[in-house]
Design an enzyme around this catalytic site. Sequence first.
Site, PDB file in Angstrom:
ATOM      1  N   HIS A   4      73.901  38.507 -23.973  1.00  0.00           N
ATOM      2  CA  HIS A   4      74.902  37.933 -22.926  1.00  0.00           C
ATOM      3  C   HIS A   4      75.964  39.255 -22.476  1.00  0.00           C
ATOM      4  O   HIS A   4      76.820  39.233 -23.565  1.00  0.00           O
ATOM      5  CB  HIS A   4      75.326  36.825 -23.360  1.00  0.00           C
ATOM      6  CG  HIS A   4      76.441  36.268 -22.470  1.00  0.00           C
ATOM      7  ND1 HIS A   4      76.392  36.139 -21.242  1.00  0.00           N
ATOM      8  CD2 HIS A   4      77.754  35.506 -22.809  1.00  0.00           C
ATOM      9  CE1 HIS A   4      77.260  35.594 -20.699  1.00  0.00           C
ATOM     10  NE2 HIS A   4      78.197  35.067 -21.643  1.00  0.00           N
ATOM     11  N   CYS A  26      76.399  29.685 -20.908  1.00  0.00           N
ATOM     12  CA  CYS A  26      76.009  31.254 -21.024  1.00  0.00           C
ATOM     13  C   CYS A  26      74.671  31.397 -21.824  1.00  0.00           C
ATOM     14  O   CYS A  26      73.907  32.418 -21.850  1.00  0.00           O
ATOM     15  CB  CYS A  26      76.869  32.187 -21.356  1.00  0.00           C
ATOM     16  SG  CYS A  26      78.586  31.977 -20.145  1.00  0.00           S
ATOM     17  N   ASN A  63      80.393  38.436 -15.900  1.00  0.00           N
ATOM     18  CA  ASN A  63      79.869  37.520 -16.410  1.00  0.00           C
ATOM     19  C   ASN A  63      79.195  36.667 -15.651  1.00  0.00           C
ATOM     20  O   ASN A  63      79.846  35.835 -15.144  1.00  0.00           O
ATOM     21  CB  ASN A  63      80.934  36.827 -17.451  1.00  0.00           C
ATOM     22  CG  ASN A  63      80.163  35.692 -18.334  1.00  0.00           C
ATOM     23  OD1 ASN A  63      78.962  35.285 -18.209  1.00  0.00           O
ATOM     24  ND2 ASN A  63      81.169  35.208 -19.616  1.00  0.00           N
TER      25      ASN A  63
HETATM   26  O1  UT7 Z   1      80.371  33.739 -21.394  1.00  0.00           O
HETATM   27  C1  UT7 Z   1      80.865  32.729 -22.283  1.00  0.00           C
HETATM   28  C2  UT7 Z   1      81.527  33.223 -23.541  1.00  0.00           C
HETATM   29  N1  UT7 Z   1      82.940  34.013 -22.728  1.00  0.00           N
HETATM   30  C3  UT7 Z   1      83.203  35.016 -23.670  1.00  0.00           C
HETATM   31  O2  UT7 Z   1      82.680  35.577 -24.436  1.00  0.00           O
HETATM   32  C4  UT7 Z   1      84.794  35.503 -23.120  1.00  0.00           C
HETATM   33  C5  UT7 Z   1      85.435  35.870 -24.366  1.00  0.00           C
HETATM   34  N2  UT7 Z   1      86.937  36.251 -24.095  1.00  0.00           N
HETATM   35  C6  UT7 Z   1      87.085  37.403 -23.657  1.00  0.00           C
HETATM   36  O3  UT7 Z   1      86.474  37.905 -23.034  1.00  0.00           O
HETATM   37  C7  UT7 Z   1      88.770  37.574 -23.787  1.00  0.00           C
HETATM   38  O4  UT7 Z   1      89.317  36.889 -24.619  1.00  0.00           O
HETATM   39  C8  UT7 Z   1      89.547  37.763 -22.377  1.00  0.00           C
HETATM   40  C9  UT7 Z   1      88.797  38.927 -21.343  1.00  0.00           C
HETATM   41  C10 UT7 Z   1      88.971  36.495 -21.613  1.00  0.00           C
HETATM   42  C11 UT7 Z   1      90.943  37.956 -22.343  1.00  0.00           C
HETATM   43  O5  UT7 Z   1      91.212  39.244 -23.040  1.00  0.00           O
HETATM   44  P1  UT7 Z   1      92.077  39.133 -24.213  1.00  0.00           P
HETATM   45  O6  UT7 Z   1      92.203  40.651 -24.788  1.00  0.00           O
HETATM   46  O7  UT7 Z   1      91.642  38.154 -25.496  1.00  0.00           O
HETATM   47  O8  UT7 Z   1      93.449  38.643 -23.660  1.00  0.00           O
HETATM   48  P2  UT7 Z   1      94.375  37.455 -24.039  1.00  0.00           P
HETATM   49  O9  UT7 Z   1      93.624  36.195 -23.519  1.00  0.00           O
HETATM   50  O10 UT7 Z   1      94.499  37.610 -25.612  1.00  0.00           O
HETATM   51  O11 UT7 Z   1      95.518  38.053 -23.253  1.00  0.00           O
HETATM   52  C12 UT7 Z   1      96.386  39.229 -23.697  1.00  0.00           C
HETATM   53  C13 UT7 Z   1      97.413  39.409 -22.573  1.00  0.00           C
HETATM   54  C14 UT7 Z   1      98.110  38.164 -22.548  1.00  0.00           C
HETATM   55  O12 UT7 Z   1      99.596  38.622 -22.017  1.00  0.00           O
HETATM   56  P3  UT7 Z   1     100.647  38.475 -23.269  1.00  0.00           P
HETATM   57  O13 UT7 Z   1     100.726  36.927 -23.712  1.00  0.00           O
HETATM   58  O14 UT7 Z   1     100.044  38.956 -24.562  1.00  0.00           O
HETATM   59  O15 UT7 Z   1     102.029  38.975 -22.371  1.00  0.00           O
HETATM   60  C15 UT7 Z   1      97.615  37.625 -21.148  1.00  0.00           C
HETATM   61  O16 UT7 Z   1      98.431  36.686 -20.380  1.00  0.00           O
HETATM   62  O17 UT7 Z   1      96.812  39.773 -21.290  1.00  0.00           O
HETATM   63  C16 UT7 Z   1      97.290  38.862 -20.244  1.00  0.00           C
HETATM   64  N3  UT7 Z   1      96.144  38.821 -19.391  1.00  0.00           N
HETATM   65  C17 UT7 Z   1      96.151  39.532 -18.514  1.00  0.00           C
HETATM   66  N4  UT7 Z   1      96.875  40.557 -18.192  1.00  0.00           N
HETATM   67  C18 UT7 Z   1      96.542  41.218 -16.867  1.00  0.00           C
HETATM   68  C19 UT7 Z   1      95.344  37.821 -19.386  1.00  0.00           C
HETATM   69  N5  UT7 Z   1      94.509  38.161 -18.344  1.00  0.00           N
HETATM   70  C20 UT7 Z   1      94.935  39.218 -17.639  1.00  0.00           C
HETATM   71  C21 UT7 Z   1      94.726  39.726 -16.333  1.00  0.00           C
HETATM   72  N6  UT7 Z   1      95.469  40.664 -16.259  1.00  0.00           N
HETATM   73  N7  UT7 Z   1      93.880  39.608 -15.586  1.00  0.00           N
END
Ligand code: UT7
Length: 350
Positions: A271, A129, A301
């Site tokens: 980004h 990215c 993204n």
């Molecule tokens: O481009 C290069 C760099 N990339 C980035 O900068 C991306 C950085 N990361 C992010 O933007 C975020 O971490 C994500 C959008 C990928 C994920 O968001 P988050 O708030 O960090 O969620 P998480 O991974 O901590 O997950 C929280 C909860 C989990 O459930 P539990 O374990 O709390 O029950 C996940 O399983 O959200 C769940 N989850 C979802 N739920 C519904 C993860 N993806 C989804 C989804 N729909 N699509």
Amino acid sequence: MMEEARVLPFPVPDLPGPGSAAVLCGLGTWLPSRVVTNADIASRLDTSEEWIRGRTGIRERRVVDSGVSTSDLAVEAGQRALKSANLEQVDAVVLATTTPDRPCPATAPDVAYRIGLARATAFDVNAVCTGFLYGLAAGAGLIATGIAERVLVIGADTFSTIVDPDNRTTAAIFGDGAGAVVLRAGTPHELGALGPFDLGSDGQDADLIMVPAGGSRQRSTHEPAEPGTEYFTMAGKAVFRKAIFQMSASAQSVLRKAGLRLRDVDRFVLHQANVRIINGIADMLGQPVGKFVKNIDQVGNTAAASVPLAMASGCENGELRPGQRVLLGAFGGGLTWGATVLRWPDIEAM
Ligand code: UT7
């Protein structure tokens, strides 16, 4: 006895000498026509429109049709950038991408050929990215050394080809697209002159963002890849925190190099990975969130295409105006990061 000067059998191009600044003078973009909304994703995966919008800021993204590749998007964006710059030729094409048409050869020579730049220097840059920022720096370097007078820098990616369509997190975040700029040799005080740059990497965290299979590490085993390892993986939470910290640090570092303060920046074009990352950076830098250009809601993204697509969006909706001090910044796999500053040029995004 002194040797007589040899006459070269071809004309030496009249390129400016070393030390020229790279001036941004054209901007073009291209998006596939197929729109995939959050509702489309929620209709087939265990997620919801509210979760995706609330946790990422994304409403929809564009996805290529079957058989369409990164080079197809890059050619369209490149042609538009040349039109925006009112130029037909450049000396070099730098293509930032993590999703090349094929592992070998690089995609840039094919893109250059199809745009009608058949003999241009052409190479790919893979900084995920951050690729577009690295590409800009490479283009500025070609100009500063006198190797090239005009460079087309393209950021193009089709992450829909490497994300697991059944992974509700990555499938919801990424979209396909391309953005390109033309750089020309000029002087540091012109509108559009780039620099300085802050670029960096941390390979200790290489595994946080990766495609495990398909490279020499896996292929040297001569065993078939484990199922699923050909897909893109990301440790979302860790990357999220590092993205906020590192893009903030890089912004401060490049401003120090430029002798500028945060309040001198009119607009930040960063980004577009997650709207909460952009808001977190605004918070960390103590800057009003209104200074940050955002188009993630429409495209998701788009990896190497993200910054030029955001630049074009800001240009089109009047957020970026000639003379404004603009900071460009990115963060991605590698890990890698980069930032630069410019005063916005009088250009039309095409
Ligand atoms: O481009 C290069 C760099 N990339 C980035 O900068 C991306 C950085 N990361 C992010 O933007 C975020 O971490 C994500 C959008 C990928 C994920 O968001 P988050 O708030 O960090 O969620 P998480 O991974 O901590 O997950 C929280 C909860 C989990 O459930 P539990 O374990 O709390 O029950 C996940 O399983 O959200 C769940 N989850 C979802 N739920 C519904 C993860 N993806 C989804 C989804 N729909 N699509």
